[in-house]
Each structure stands twice: as C-alpha cells, then as structure tokens.
Design an enzyme around this catalytic site. Structure first.
Site, PDB file in Angstrom:
ATOM      1  N   TRP A  58       0.879  -1.178   0.000  1.00  9.28           N
ATOM      2  CA  TRP A  58       0.000   0.000   0.000  1.00  9.28           C
ATOM      3  C   TRP A  58       0.912   1.222   0.000  1.00  9.28           C
ATOM      4  O   TRP A  58       1.611   1.466   0.991  1.00  9.28           O
ATOM      5  CB  TRP A  58      -0.880  -0.043   1.250  1.00  9.28           C
ATOM      6  CG  TRP A  58      -1.678   1.185   1.615  1.00  9.28           C
ATOM      7  CD1 TRP A  58      -1.641   1.845   2.816  1.00  9.28           C
ATOM      8  CD2 TRP A  58      -2.676   1.870   0.828  1.00  9.28           C
ATOM      9  NE1 TRP A  58      -2.536   2.881   2.820  1.00  9.28           N
ATOM     10  CE2 TRP A  58      -3.187   2.925   1.618  1.00  9.28           C
ATOM     11  CE3 TRP A  58      -3.170   1.690  -0.467  1.00  9.28           C
ATOM     12  CZ2 TRP A  58      -4.178   3.806   1.162  1.00  9.28           C
ATOM     13  CZ3 TRP A  58      -4.158   2.573  -0.928  1.00  9.28           C
ATOM     14  CH2 TRP A  58      -4.650   3.602  -0.120  1.00  9.28           C
TER      15      TRP A  58
ATOM     16  N   SER B 191       1.023   4.312   0.787  1.00  7.56           N
ATOM     17  CA  SER B 191       0.148   5.119   1.646  1.00  7.56           C
ATOM     18  C   SER B 191       0.510   6.602   1.640  1.00  7.56           C
ATOM     19  O   SER B 191       1.675   6.967   1.824  1.00  7.56           O
ATOM     20  CB  SER B 191       0.276   4.560   3.072  1.00  7.56           C
ATOM     21  OG  SER B 191      -0.127   5.501   4.034  1.00  7.56           O
TER      22      SER B 191
ATOM     23  N   PHE C 149      -0.642   8.614   3.945  1.00  4.44           N
ATOM     24  CA  PHE C 149      -0.434   8.911   5.370  1.00  4.44           C
ATOM     25  C   PHE C 149       1.006   8.611   5.770  1.00  4.44           C
ATOM     26  O   PHE C 149       1.668   9.422   6.428  1.00  4.44           O
ATOM     27  CB  PHE C 149      -1.410   8.071   6.206  1.00  4.44           C
ATOM     28  CG  PHE C 149      -1.226   8.222   7.678  1.00  4.44           C
ATOM     29  CD1 PHE C 149      -1.778   9.296   8.354  1.00  4.44           C
ATOM     30  CD2 PHE C 149      -0.487   7.294   8.401  1.00  4.44           C
ATOM     31  CE1 PHE C 149      -1.596   9.438   9.727  1.00  4.44           C
ATOM     32  CE2 PHE C 149      -0.295   7.428   9.766  1.00  4.44           C
ATOM     33  CZ  PHE C 149      -0.859   8.509  10.434  1.00  4.44           C
TER      34      PHE C 149
ATOM     35  N   ASP D 243      -1.185  14.525   6.850  1.00  2.00           N
ATOM     36  CA  ASP D 243      -1.737  13.885   5.648  1.00  2.00           C
ATOM     37  C   ASP D 243      -2.958  14.700   5.216  1.00  2.00           C
ATOM     38  O   ASP D 243      -4.100  14.308   5.452  1.00  2.00           O
ATOM     39  CB  ASP D 243      -2.118  12.442   6.008  1.00  2.00           C
ATOM     40  CG  ASP D 243      -2.811  11.696   4.882  1.00  2.00           C
ATOM     41  OD1 ASP D 243      -2.553  12.020   3.702  1.00  2.00           O
ATOM     42  OD2 ASP D 243      -3.610  10.787   5.179  1.00  2.00           O
TER      43      ASP D 243
ATOM     44  N   ARG E  18     -13.003   4.915  -3.416  1.00  2.00           N
ATOM     45  CA  ARG E  18     -13.087   4.879  -1.950  1.00  2.00           C
ATOM     46  C   ARG E  18     -14.126   5.876  -1.480  1.00  2.00           C
ATOM     47  O   ARG E  18     -14.049   7.059  -1.808  1.00  2.00           O
ATOM     48  CB  ARG E  18     -11.705   5.236  -1.388  1.00  2.00           C
ATOM     49  CG  ARG E  18     -11.674   5.653   0.074  1.00  2.00           C
ATOM     50  CD  ARG E  18     -10.235   5.746   0.525  1.00  2.00           C
ATOM     51  NE  ARG E  18     -10.053   6.414   1.795  1.00  2.00           N
ATOM     52  CZ  ARG E  18      -8.882   6.529   2.414  1.00  2.00           C
ATOM     53  NH1 ARG E  18      -7.782   6.008   1.854  1.00  2.00           N
ATOM     54  NH2 ARG E  18      -8.768   7.165   3.559  1.00  2.00           N
TER      55      ARG E  18
ATOM     56  N   HIS F 274     -14.175   3.155   4.117  1.00  3.42           N
ATOM     57  CA  HIS F 274     -13.331   3.371   5.291  1.00  3.42           C
ATOM     58  C   HIS F 274     -14.215   3.753   6.480  1.00  3.42           C
ATOM     59  O   HIS F 274     -15.258   4.384   6.311  1.00  3.42           O
ATOM     60  CB  HIS F 274     -12.312   4.479   4.997  1.00  3.42           C
ATOM     61  CG  HIS F 274     -11.083   4.421   5.850  1.00  3.42           C
ATOM     62  ND1 HIS F 274     -10.779   3.347   6.658  1.00  3.42           N
ATOM     63  CD2 HIS F 274     -10.062   5.312   6.024  1.00  3.42           C
ATOM     64  CE1 HIS F 274      -9.636   3.577   7.282  1.00  3.42           C
ATOM     65  NE2 HIS F 274      -9.183   4.765   6.920  1.00  3.42           N
TER      66      HIS F 274
END
Ligand code: SPV
Ligand code: MG
Length: 287
Positions: free
Chosen positions: A37, A39, A41, A51, A152, A183
């Site tokens: 992933w 990411s 973040f 982030d 997402r 999420h």
C-alpha cells in the site's frame, strides 16, 4: 488477469502492507504480504507533515516508482482525491500506471482533504455525480484493462451513515470502479459489518481495519465480500517505535554498547541493499 484479482480468486483475500519507501516495501514483501500500500499517510509522516493534501503528486509518484523498482508484488497506490478534478485524475492515473503501480485508490473527499482517522477532522465529500465523473475519467485514462481502479467512499468517515455509503458505492461501480474501498473510524467493526451485510457483492470490498483491529482476515473472509485488506500504517508506526526505543537507549547509556543487540547488524543492511550482486558484477565486469 491482474495479480490482485487472481490472488483474491486463489486465496479469498489479498493482503497489502503499507510502505513509505523502497526499504519498507522490500521488508513487507519478505514478510509475505501479497502487495504494498503506497500510503499517503505514511509518506506524509515520513516527511513530518500532516496527511492533508500537502505532499505533491511528484513526491508520492516518485516514491511509488522507487518502490515498484524494488519489489515484485503489486502496488496499490493511494492517490487521495486525485489531485484535482477529472482532468487531473486522468493525468494522475496514467502516471501511476506508467510508474508500475497495479492499482490506484481514489477517495470522494473535497480537495484539499484531511486525514480520515483524525478526531474532529474536516471531512467534506464531493457530490456523487462529480465523483462518478472522476471514476469514469480514471477508467478512460488507464492503458491496460487490468489496471485496477478502486473507488473509496468516505461516507462513514464523514458521519453520513451506511445508506449513504451504499448509495455512493453503487454509483461508483456504475461509473466503472473495479472495487470499492469503504473506510471507517469506528472502534468496533459493526459499522463495516453493517455495510457488508447490505452490500450486493457486485464488486469486492477493500478494508483498512486500523481502528477496528478485531476484524481479522479470517472474519473478513467469512463475509464473502471482502477482496482486499490494507494494513494502513503499521510500517511507519513500527519504525517510529523501534527508533524511539533505540535512540532513548543510546542517550541513556551514553553510547551504543547495549543498543547494538537491539538493532540489526550492518550485514543485514548489506543484504537488503543486494551488495552481494554488486560484488558479483564487479568481478565479472570491472577490468
Ligand atoms: C493512508 O494510509 O494514506 C490511508 C489510510 O489513506 S488512512 O490513513 O486510514 O486514511
Ligand atoms: Mg491516504
């Protein structure tokens, strides 16, 4: 077939570990994760910044390319909100596919975004139609039909409830998304399980169980609807803990005499750098 989809077919679930640089990606591959992933973040944290759409496209893209050059497992790239409107998304999707990613995840928040798990974070969603346009643009921009577009929804993160999450997920599949990431920052898996219960299963669901760790892979498999699990930030959190502990020990001891047994030997770093291959090449080619 895309390697992510074929592992879902074989094993029931594809597991990806977050990484913030090529070394952490290599370690995740060695540990046996199916994928990486990339990411937002983690990379933001690695730069010491929030982030919140502060990293540039180039910073994240270059890191993704560098990771792709060091691992052979698929990379799922976090492209946040797509760096702008549908036109930006087309440019971004094409760039990540060329950089060697196998999939992108794009979220339905307003740019600039705020990070999802922050208590009291600014969580504003774009209208469904606008995001459908961005998903369609992503699908149109990919070169290979095997490149996976994951839409997402942050509906649960924004406190809009399961019905809104379901409506958005359906709308994004209509627009061409291959998978849906939903999420949640709920401390219990009930919110996600409620979503999964009502989800038609027309495409696989992607989960990031950071805030509800009791939902294990085995339990996800039992729902029959989860295709991918992403461990969103354990690479950066593990490395911060390791560095804090060893740095404190060295200051406490006034030297590295005890810390040495709590870190890997330098030879382990040589191995990860593949120094042995370089030495072979030296013998063969340097004259
Ligand atoms: C990331 O790792 O960048 C994510 C997951 O998007 S989260 O931080 O939980 O939003
Ligand atoms: Mg992210």
């Amino acid at each position: 077939m895309n390697r992510i989809k074929s592992i879902i077919e074989q094993n029931g679930i594809f597991h990806a570990m977050a990484a913030h640089n090529p070394l952490s990606a290599k370690l995740a591959e060695e540990a046996g994760f199916n994928g990486i992933w990339a990411s937002g973040f983690e990379l933001s944290a690695a730069y010491g910044i929030p982030d919140a759409s502060l990293l540039s496209l180039t910073q994240h893209l270059d890191n993704t390319r560098a990771m792709a050059s060091q691992v052979s497992i698929p990379i799922i790239a976090d492209i946040d909100t797509g760096y702008g409107n549908a036109i930006n998304v087309m440019h971004v999707v094409s760039a990540y596919e060329q950089a060697g990613a196998a999939a992108v995840v794009m979220e339905d928040k307003k740019f600039p975004k705020d990070t999802s798990l922050l208590k009291g974070g600014r969580q504003e969603l774009v209208p469904i139609q606008e995001f459908q346009g961005k998903v369609e643009a992503a699908v149109a921009a990919r070169r290979s039909p095997d490149f996976v577009i994951i839409a997402r929804t942050e509906a649960l993160i924004a406190g809009k409830g399961i019905e809104e999450a379901l409506a958005r997920a359906d709308a994004y599949v209509e627009a061409g998304a291959d998978m849906i990431l939903v999420h949640s920052k709920s401390k219990s898996p009930d919110e996600i399980l409620g979503f999964l219960d009502k989800w038609s299963g027309r495409v696989p669901v992607v989960l990031i169980p950071t805030s509800y760790p009791e939902l294990t892979e085995e339990k996800m498999k039992r729902t029959g609807k989860v295709g991918v699990v992403i461990y969103g930030n354990h690479a950066i959190r593990a490395s911060v803990k390791a560095m804090q502990d060893v740095f404190a020990e060295i200051r406490r001891d006034g030297g590295i005499q005890n810390a040495d047994s709590h870190v890997v030997p330098v030879t382990e770093i040589f191995r990860l750098q593949d120094v042995a291959a370089m030495k072979e090449n030296e013998k063969r080619y340097i004259r």
